[in-house]
Write a protein that holds these residues in place. Structure first.
Motif, PDB file in Angstrom:
ATOM      1  N   THR A 150      -2.542   6.896  -4.897  1.00 31.33           N
ATOM      2  CA  THR A 150      -1.250   7.585  -4.877  1.00 31.33           C
ATOM      3  C   THR A 150      -0.783   7.701  -3.436  1.00 31.33           C
ATOM      4  N   VAL A 151       0.471   7.354  -3.200  1.00 31.13           N
ATOM      5  CA  VAL A 151       1.041   7.391  -1.857  1.00 31.13           C
ATOM      6  C   VAL A 151       2.340   8.179  -1.898  1.00 31.13           C
ATOM      7  N   GLU A 182       4.745   0.153   9.250  1.00 27.61           N
ATOM      8  CA  GLU A 182       4.632   1.598   9.030  1.00 27.61           C
ATOM      9  C   GLU A 182       5.892   2.326   9.482  1.00 27.61           C
ATOM     10  N   ALA A 203       1.327  -2.777  -2.307  1.00 24.29           N
ATOM     11  CA  ALA A 203       2.507  -2.408  -1.520  1.00 24.29           C
ATOM     12  C   ALA A 203       3.756  -2.574  -2.362  1.00 24.29           C
ATOM     13  N   THR A 256       8.361  -2.025  -1.926  1.00 25.74           N
ATOM     14  CA  THR A 256       9.510  -1.538  -1.174  1.00 25.74           C
ATOM     15  C   THR A 256      10.292  -0.572  -2.057  1.00 25.74           C
ATOM     16  N   GLN A 282       6.852   9.978  -4.537  1.00 27.22           N
ATOM     17  CA  GLN A 282       5.458   9.687  -4.873  1.00 27.22           C
ATOM     18  C   GLN A 282       5.386   8.358  -5.619  1.00 27.22           C
ATOM     19  N   VAL A 283       4.552   7.456  -5.103  1.00 28.05           N
ATOM     20  CA  VAL A 283       4.338   6.152  -5.732  1.00 28.05           C
ATOM     21  C   VAL A 283       2.880   6.045  -6.150  1.00 28.05           C
ATOM     22  N   ALA A 343       6.119   1.296   1.018  1.00 24.85           N
ATOM     23  CA  ALA A 343       4.971   2.113   0.595  1.00 24.85           C
ATOM     24  C   ALA A 343       3.772   1.186   0.464  1.00 24.85           C
ATOM     25  N   HIS A 344       2.662   1.538   1.080  1.00 24.73           N
ATOM     26  CA  HIS A 344       1.479   0.686   1.009  1.00 24.73           C
ATOM     27  C   HIS A 344       0.225   1.531   0.823  1.00 24.73           C
ATOM     28  N   ARG A 384       4.620  11.756   6.439  1.00 22.62           N
ATOM     29  CA  ARG A 384       4.066  11.804   5.081  1.00 22.62           C
ATOM     30  C   ARG A 384       3.642  13.224   4.710  1.00 22.62           C
ATOM     31  N   VAL A 414       5.738   8.927   0.362  1.00 22.00           N
ATOM     32  CA  VAL A 414       6.526   8.529   1.529  1.00 22.00           C
ATOM     33  C   VAL A 414       7.830   9.322   1.520  1.00 22.00           C
ATOM     34  N   GLU A 439       8.908   3.851   7.445  1.00 21.95           N
ATOM     35  CA  GLU A 439       8.941   5.204   6.891  1.00 21.95           C
ATOM     36  C   GLU A 439       9.607   6.186   7.845  1.00 21.95           C
TER      37      GLU A 439
END
Length: 225
Positions: free
Chosen positions: A188-189, A65, A157, A159, A175-176, A206-207, A122, A191, A68
């Motif tokens: 949606t994640v 984590e 996940a 990178t 946004q991933v 990103a996970h 975040r 970072v 990030e």
């Protein structure tokens, strides 16, 4: 032994997260195997093996984590995680029950602290994407590499390699989306990273928190600010 909810990478700010995720998975598998046979191997009690395995997972989770985070926060988290892993190995080798139990508690608290820092980061990145139209102004600065869910206990996940293409220090919010086989969004994640110097590159992990049999990752928006 209770399974930790997610295997994440043991990584520093510039490490390749995918490779170390596999190493973390191997570490966990080895610890679990040892804990099931400690009565006959090495004289190490199952309680010590279990506590040591859980402490290792907490430390590895927190270190991943921390990818990030930036600057001193990231460096401190990576160093503290490595130190915890080293202490766990020593306690396990000595079959020190009290030490292993204490380390498990310390590692859990460490993971909670890093998670709080990451949640704050975040939230800041999400705020930076508020009102951003289309794909943002920095999609070309981000390269995504997916990580197979077989290496992450089923959690999606990826990178993100972020390169500041400008001549000034900048922060990034990305946004991933993780998609299933049909193309539907599983999760949606968002970072972010700050203090990225001109021309510099940084790798962020990103996970997701929702398990998927298979997941494809896609950068949907990237904003330099």
């Amino acid at each position: 032994m209770t399974q930790h909810p997610r295997l994440r990478a043991l990584t520093g700010p510039t490490a390749r997260a995918g490779a170390i995720l596999a190493a973390a998975a191997a570490l966990t598998a080895g610890a679990a195997a040892c804990s099931s046979s400690e009565k006959t191997v090495g004289g190490i009690s199952p309680a010590v093996a279990s506590a040591a395995a859980e402490a290792s997972r907490h430390a590895a989770s927190a270190a991943a984590e921390a990818s990030e985070l930036t600057g001193a926060e990231a460096s401190d988290a990576a160093s503290n995680a490595a130190a915890l892993i080293s202490e766990v190995a020593s306690a396990r080798a000595a079959s020190a029950s009290a030490a292993a139990s204490t380390l498990e508690s310390r590692a859990a608290a460490f993971e909670a602290s890093v998670s709080a820092q990451v949640s704050k980061a975040r939230a800041s990145a999400s705020a930076a994407l508020t009102g951003v139209a289309g794909t943002g102004n920095a999609l070309g600065d981000v390269t995504l590499t997916g990580i197979p869910t077989t290496a992450t206990d089923g959690f999606p996940a990826a990178t993100l390699t972020i390169t500041n293409s400008t001549s000034e220090t900048a922060a990034y919010a990305v946004q991933v989306d993780f998609l299933d086989g049909s193309g539907a969004t599983v999760e949606t994640v968002v970072v972010g990273t700050t203090g990225l110097g001109a021309g510099q590159t940084r790798t962020v992990l990103a996970h997701g928190d929702t398990k998927a049999d298979a997941a494809n990752a896609k950068v949907v928006r990237a904003q330099r600010h």
